[in-house]
Design a protein around this motif. Structure first.
Motif, PDB file in Angstrom:
ATOM      1  N   ASN A 154     -32.154  91.425 -22.230  1.00 42.64           N
ATOM      2  CA  ASN A 154     -30.916  90.953 -21.651  1.00 42.64           C
ATOM      3  C   ASN A 154     -30.600  89.386 -21.826  1.00 42.64           C
ATOM      4  OD1 ASN A 154     -28.513  91.098 -20.532  1.00 42.64           O
ATOM      5  ND2 ASN A 154     -29.176  90.923 -18.364  1.00 42.64           N
ATOM      6  N   ALA A 155     -30.222  89.148 -23.266  1.00 38.79           N
ATOM      7  CA  ALA A 155     -29.634  87.973 -23.560  1.00 38.79           C
ATOM      8  C   ALA A 155     -28.784  87.997 -24.470  1.00 38.79           C
ATOM      9  CB  ALA A 155     -31.183  87.197 -24.110  1.00 38.79           C
ATOM     10  N   PRO A 156     -27.984  87.013 -24.974  1.00 40.09           N
ATOM     11  CA  PRO A 156     -26.946  87.186 -25.824  1.00 40.09           C
ATOM     12  C   PRO A 156     -27.499  86.977 -27.483  1.00 40.09           C
ATOM     13  CG  PRO A 156     -26.437  85.286 -24.438  1.00 40.09           C
ATOM     14  CD  PRO A 156     -27.708  85.697 -24.283  1.00 40.09           C
ATOM     15  N   TRP A 157     -28.934  86.711 -27.440  1.00 39.19           N
ATOM     16  CA  TRP A 157     -29.430  86.765 -28.945  1.00 39.19           C
ATOM     17  C   TRP A 157     -30.577  87.510 -28.798  1.00 39.19           C
ATOM     18  CZ3 TRP A 157     -29.922  83.557 -24.653  1.00 39.19           C
ATOM     19  CH2 TRP A 157     -31.345  83.274 -24.213  1.00 39.19           C
ATOM     20  N   GLU A 158     -31.569  87.742 -29.951  1.00 39.56           N
ATOM     21  CA  GLU A 158     -32.533  88.527 -30.027  1.00 39.56           C
ATOM     22  C   GLU A 158     -33.807  87.826 -29.484  1.00 39.56           C
ATOM     23  OE1 GLU A 158     -34.896  91.445 -33.187  1.00 39.56           O
ATOM     24  OE2 GLU A 158     -33.147  90.262 -34.041  1.00 39.56           O
ATOM     25  N   VAL A 159     -34.293  88.101 -28.627  1.00 44.18           N
ATOM     26  CA  VAL A 159     -35.598  87.443 -28.253  1.00 44.18           C
ATOM     27  C   VAL A 159     -36.752  87.772 -28.803  1.00 44.18           C
ATOM     28  CG1 VAL A 159     -36.896  86.935 -25.969  1.00 44.18           C
ATOM     29  CG2 VAL A 159     -34.483  87.318 -25.940  1.00 44.18           C
ATOM     30  N   ARG A 160     -37.531  86.879 -29.340  1.00 44.54           N
ATOM     31  CA  ARG A 160     -38.688  87.126 -30.125  1.00 44.54           C
ATOM     32  C   ARG A 160     -39.898  87.313 -29.428  1.00 44.54           C
ATOM     33  NH1 ARG A 160     -36.815  89.251 -34.563  1.00 44.54           N
ATOM     34  NH2 ARG A 160     -38.996  89.047 -35.040  1.00 44.54           N
ATOM     35  N   LEU A 161     -40.793  88.271 -29.862  1.00 43.55           N
ATOM     36  CA  LEU A 161     -41.896  88.325 -29.001  1.00 43.55           C
ATOM     37  C   LEU A 161     -42.975  87.264 -29.133  1.00 43.55           C
ATOM     38  CD1 LEU A 161     -43.521  90.428 -27.309  1.00 43.55           C
ATOM     39  CD2 LEU A 161     -44.453  91.445 -29.267  1.00 43.55           C
ATOM     40  N   THR A 162     -42.553  86.497 -30.463  1.00 50.67           N
ATOM     41  CA  THR A 162     -43.412  85.019 -30.203  1.00 50.67           C
ATOM     42  C   THR A 162     -43.180  84.440 -29.117  1.00 50.67           C
ATOM     43  OG1 THR A 162     -41.845  84.434 -31.718  1.00 50.67           O
ATOM     44  CG2 THR A 162     -43.740  85.591 -32.852  1.00 50.67           C
ATOM     45  N   GLN A 163     -42.220  84.391 -28.827  1.00 54.50           N
ATOM     46  CA  GLN A 163     -41.633  83.512 -27.649  1.00 54.50           C
ATOM     47  C   GLN A 163     -42.312  83.802 -26.230  1.00 54.50           C
ATOM     48  OE1 GLN A 163     -40.274  81.174 -30.511  1.00 54.50           O
ATOM     49  NE2 GLN A 163     -40.028  80.555 -28.225  1.00 54.50           N
ATOM     50  N   VAL A 164     -42.090  84.971 -26.079  1.00 52.07           N
ATOM     51  CA  VAL A 164     -42.157  85.578 -24.491  1.00 52.07           C
ATOM     52  C   VAL A 164     -43.570  85.949 -24.250  1.00 52.07           C
ATOM     53  CG1 VAL A 164     -39.693  86.216 -24.145  1.00 52.07           C
ATOM     54  CG2 VAL A 164     -41.463  87.894 -25.014  1.00 52.07           C
ATOM     55  N   GLY A 165     -44.494  86.403 -25.265  1.00 45.43           N
ATOM     56  CA  GLY A 165     -45.964  86.759 -25.085  1.00 45.43           C
ATOM     57  C   GLY A 165     -46.714  87.122 -26.178  1.00 45.43           C
ATOM     58  N   GLY A 166     -46.119  86.455 -27.385  1.00 45.16           N
ATOM     59  CA  GLY A 166     -47.232  86.925 -28.617  1.00 45.16           C
ATOM     60  C   GLY A 166     -48.175  85.886 -28.760  1.00 45.16           C
ATOM     61  N   LYS A 167     -48.053  84.756 -28.256  1.00 44.02           N
ATOM     62  CA  LYS A 167     -49.410  83.824 -28.351  1.00 44.02           C
ATOM     63  C   LYS A 167     -50.534  84.393 -27.436  1.00 44.02           C
ATOM     64  CE  LYS A 167     -46.402  80.530 -27.465  1.00 44.02           C
ATOM     65  NZ  LYS A 167     -45.045  81.090 -27.957  1.00 44.02           N
ATOM     66  N   MET A 168     -50.257  84.936 -26.117  1.00 44.65           N
ATOM     67  CA  MET A 168     -51.050  85.511 -25.414  1.00 44.65           C
ATOM     68  C   MET A 168     -51.522  86.787 -25.923  1.00 44.65           C
ATOM     69  SD  MET A 168     -51.044  88.335 -23.178  1.00 44.65           S
ATOM     70  CE  MET A 168     -49.576  88.429 -22.473  1.00 44.65           C
ATOM     71  N   LEU A 169     -50.935  87.642 -26.507  1.00 44.11           N
ATOM     72  CA  LEU A 169     -51.536  88.899 -26.904  1.00 44.11           C
ATOM     73  C   LEU A 169     -52.313  88.463 -28.386  1.00 44.11           C
ATOM     74  CD1 LEU A 169     -48.030  90.951 -27.011  1.00 44.11           C
ATOM     75  CD2 LEU A 169     -50.177  91.292 -25.665  1.00 44.11           C
ATOM     76  N   TYR A 170     -51.765  87.552 -28.926  1.00 42.70           N
ATOM     77  CA  TYR A 170     -52.810  87.301 -30.179  1.00 42.70           C
ATOM     78  C   TYR A 170     -54.093  86.676 -29.603  1.00 42.70           C
ATOM     79  CZ  TYR A 170     -49.230  87.700 -33.966  1.00 42.70           C
ATOM     80  OH  TYR A 170     -48.458  88.248 -34.996  1.00 42.70           O
ATOM     81  N   TYR A 171     -53.975  85.906 -28.745  1.00 42.97           N
ATOM     82  CA  TYR A 171     -55.253  85.295 -28.097  1.00 42.97           C
ATOM     83  C   TYR A 171     -56.272  86.190 -27.614  1.00 42.97           C
ATOM     84  CZ  TYR A 171     -58.368  83.255 -24.601  1.00 42.97           C
ATOM     85  OH  TYR A 171     -59.547  82.975 -23.880  1.00 42.97           O
ATOM     86  N   HIS A 172     -55.781  87.263 -26.808  1.00 44.45           N
ATOM     87  CA  HIS A 172     -56.629  88.472 -26.337  1.00 44.45           C
ATOM     88  C   HIS A 172     -57.112  89.287 -27.166  1.00 44.45           C
ATOM     89  CE1 HIS A 172     -56.635  87.336 -21.884  1.00 44.45           C
ATOM     90  NE2 HIS A 172     -55.451  86.783 -22.053  1.00 44.45           N
ATOM     91  N   TYR A 173     -56.421  89.649 -28.231  1.00 42.08           N
ATOM     92  CA  TYR A 173     -56.572  90.668 -29.245  1.00 42.08           C
ATOM     93  C   TYR A 173     -57.665  89.733 -30.530  1.00 42.08           C
ATOM     94  CZ  TYR A 173     -54.186  94.405 -27.360  1.00 42.08           C
ATOM     95  OH  TYR A 173     -53.553  95.335 -26.709  1.00 42.08           O
ATOM     96  N   GLY A 174     -57.979  88.707 -30.183  1.00 43.25           N
ATOM     97  CA  GLY A 174     -58.937  87.937 -31.349  1.00 43.25           C
ATOM     98  C   GLY A 174     -58.122  87.200 -32.378  1.00 43.25           C
ATOM     99  N   LYS A 175     -56.980  87.274 -32.494  1.00 42.02           N
ATOM    100  CA  LYS A 175     -56.497  86.674 -33.655  1.00 42.02           C
ATOM    101  C   LYS A 175     -55.894  85.155 -33.244  1.00 42.02           C
ATOM    102  CE  LYS A 175     -56.239  90.536 -35.976  1.00 42.02           C
ATOM    103  NZ  LYS A 175     -56.931  90.863 -36.923  1.00 42.02           N
ATOM    104  N   GLU A 176     -56.892  84.249 -33.154  1.00 40.08           N
ATOM    105  CA  GLU A 176     -56.803  82.927 -32.769  1.00 40.08           C
ATOM    106  C   GLU A 176     -56.026  82.220 -33.636  1.00 40.08           C
ATOM    107  OE1 GLU A 176     -57.906  83.092 -29.586  1.00 40.08           O
ATOM    108  OE2 GLU A 176     -58.792  85.111 -29.971  1.00 40.08           O
TER     109      GLU A 176
END
Length: 623
Positions: free
Chosen positions: A366-388
């Motif tokens: 719910n934002a006037p722009w397209e919120v990217r997954l890289t901003q809201v959780g992508g870094k954390m997901l990459y870390y936990h899935y081994g994509k350091e």
């Protein structure tokens, strides 16, 4: 009597602001904790010098310092204390007495509305300490006005001139507010010499309009001409999407909130009942308006709560939040919520049995722009899935684009540890050790530097290390975090059971039959010798469904047999086979329904199966 009215009005203001603080504390704790992690304050001269290369840098430096206190509940009460101090300053600056004291709460209410409207902007606003900047800006402006009131005549004018000269580099646009508030002390103008009153108007124009240009020409070279008068104000613009009007008008209301206090102070005589009634009406209106500006979105609050649970390795907490419904509102989850739920189930070893027991969705943030997954959780997901490397890359890019944060430094530290870049990890740990609330975190991870054997035993890193065992290659995600992870794992080949199961899960989510069979076969072979081996329900459902969809296809697991023949030899649970038959029979009964109608009809009985996911969950936009 007047003193009693003043006391009662003061208590009402205090009670309202304390109540507001309790309300904020009850609903915004996770958001404010996330906000302080998306900020950074370091006790070094270099950090201060870096902050002050822009006008208003001293104000934003102070705001970043205060933001770090949102790490605990004390941060909210510090903010409430600042709002109370602003009300006291207004009372003193404009000599509000009796029921007119009520008017002093309007400015704090406007500040609360600005504070509470932020939402997803916590990820995108580049203004350092943006949550505290308006409050501190108003405090400094009112402090200047109170000093001006205390100083007699020519000393007051000298202070006005001095403040006008130094305010812009220190406080940016908020310096102009201080000059305005001093000029609006109309009752003091009666006692000033006429020459002072005449000189203040042109001096105000010079300080507000010309001095910013001069400063930016000679000292702040990096400031764009269009931003000269917006120093220390948040920029609500992302690329070609300009949300300025939607969010900046709250600042216009903030300016308007000073008017009743100024007028009430100037005509501070008589009509107490009328002023009291009008004051209560204005306060009620201010409360309703602040409540209307309060950003409320179920998924936003769930996202930040789930993120915090993952940071604490509270995997059950992630699932608990996923099942909850804040504010009594039910809506489909966002993709980051679904991915965090899947990560939690994977860590708990229950993905194969429970992955489809939770609602699927791809609700747009719910934002006037397209919120990217890289901003809201992508870094954390990459870390936990081994994509350091991807985790580190996005932390670095966001640091350059949006400013360095505690969250970014933490993930850069942990990624560097897993890749054995000890010197890099040391650099970030040394920075975090100087912070107020994250030094213990830094000391904990400092012990892992140069000790991979300790990392292999660490509760957090132990499951990540085998996920990071993939061959080096030049790669890119095109900012599509989920699709990249799905393809990378579904097409991956791993000899480690933990990694191999993730390849099976991703082939399942992608509904790719050709990728599924070899990974299912690999899963069976890797666990064949396990005591009390049991194939999770969703893996069975997928294998049985694919066998029925392509019965004559040569079996991957039983060479020489077809899928239909092989299905008779695989020990599927009777419940899995029966549910498939019931699903197909019910589909025949609902043959005239549209797909959307079937979604609703099938959900109560089959919404927790892979069959439902395969046939009725479609067109999910990944990001």
């Amino acid at each position: 009597m007047k003193h009693l009215r003043t006391l009662v009005a003061s208590l009402l203001v205090l009670g309202l602001l304390i109540g507001l603080g309790g309300w904020v504390l009850g609903s915004e704790t996770d958001v404010l904790f996330r906000a302080q992690e998306l900020s950074l304050w370091l006790p070094s001269r270099h950090f201060y010098d870096t902050s002050t290369i822009y006008p208003g840098g001293t104000l934003t430096w102070m705001a970043a310092y205060m933001t770090q206190y949102f790490y605990t509940d004390a941060g909210v009460w510090l903010l409430v204390g600042a709002w109370c101090l602003i009300a006291i300053q207004l009372v003193h600056a404009y000599r509000l007495r009796g029921t007119r004291v009520l008017l002093s709460v309007l400015v704090p209410l406007a500040l609360a509305a600005i504070f509470l409207q932020t939402g997803y902007w916590i990820y995108y606003l580049k203004l350092q300490g943006h949550l505290w900047v308006p409050t501190l800006g108003v405090m400094t402006a009112l402090l200047a006005a109170n000093v001006h009131r205390l100083l007699p005549r020519w000393w007051g004018f000298a202070w006005y001139v001095l403040y006008g000269v130094v305010a812009y580099p220190l406080f940016g646009a908020w310096g102009g507010l201080g000059l305005l508030l001093m000029a609006l002390q109309l009752d003091k103008a009666k006692t000033n010499p006429k020459i002072i009153n005449i000189a203040m108007a042109p001096l105000f124009v010079v300080c507000v309009s010309l001095l910013p240009i001069i400063y930016c020409q000679w000292f702040f070279h990096q400031v764009e001409h269009t931003c000269i008068y917006k120093a220390a104000l948040p920029c609500y613009q992302l690329g070609t999407i300009d949300c300025t009007q939607q969010y900046h008008w709250a600042y216009y209301v903030l300016l308007a909130a000073f008017v009743p206090a100024v007028v009430g102070g100037y005509w501070n005589k008589g009509r107490e009942l009328l002023v009291g009634v009008l004051g209560l009406l204005l306060v009620a209106g201010g409360v309703l308006w602040a409540d209307n500006r309060w950003y409320r979105d179920t998924n936003f609050y769930k996202e930040v709560a789930m993120y915090r649970c993952i940071e604490n390795l509270d995997w059950e907490g992630v699932l608990r939040v996923m099942r909850s419904h804040d504010y009594g509102e039910t809506k489909p989850p966002t993709r980051v919520m679904v991915m965090e739920k899947n990560l939690a189930l994977f860590r708990l070893g229950r993905a194969g049995d429970e992955m489809f027991h939770y609602p699927e969705g791809a609700e747009r943030q719910n934002a006037p722009w397209e919120v990217r997954l890289t901003q809201v959780g992508g870094k954390m997901l990459y870390y936990h899935y081994g994509k350091e490397q991807f985790c580190y890359r996005w932390c670095m890019e966001d640091g350059v684009e949006f400013g360095w944060t505690v969250d970014g430094l933490k993930y850069m530290t942990k990624s560097s540890l897993i890749t054995h870049d000890w010197k890099v990890a040391r650099k970030y740990i040394d920075m975090l050790k100087t912070t107020r609330f994250h030094r213990e975190w830094a000391k904990k991870y400092e012990q892992l530097i140069g000790h991979p054997e300790l990392m292999a035993q660490d509760e957090e890193m132990k499951p990540i290390i085998p996920m990071a065992a993939y061959p080096d290659r030049l790669d890119g995600d095109m900012t599509l975090v989920e699709m990249y992870l799905l393809k990378a794992f579904a097409n991956g080949v791993g000899a480690e059971p933990y990694y191999q199961e993730m390849t099976l899960i991703c082939s399942l989510i992608m509904k790719d039959i050709d990728l599924f069979w070899p990974r299912f076969h690999g899963y069976i072979n890797m666990h064949r010798n396990d005591k009390e081996m049991r194939v999770p329900t969703h893996y069975q459902e997928a294998a049985y469904l694919y066998s029925m969809l392509e019965p004559q296809r040569p079996s991957e697991m039983w060479p020489g047999l077809t899928n239909a023949e092989a299905a008779e030899r695989i020990p599927f649970d009777e419940g899995v086979k029966q549910k498939y038959k019931d699903f197909m029979n019910f589909n025949t009964q609902c043959g005239s329904m549209s797909e959307e109608q079937k979604k609703v009809a099938f959900a109560p009985m089959y919404g927790d199966t892979f069959y439902y996911f395969y046939f009725l969950v479609r067109n999910q936009k990944t990001n």
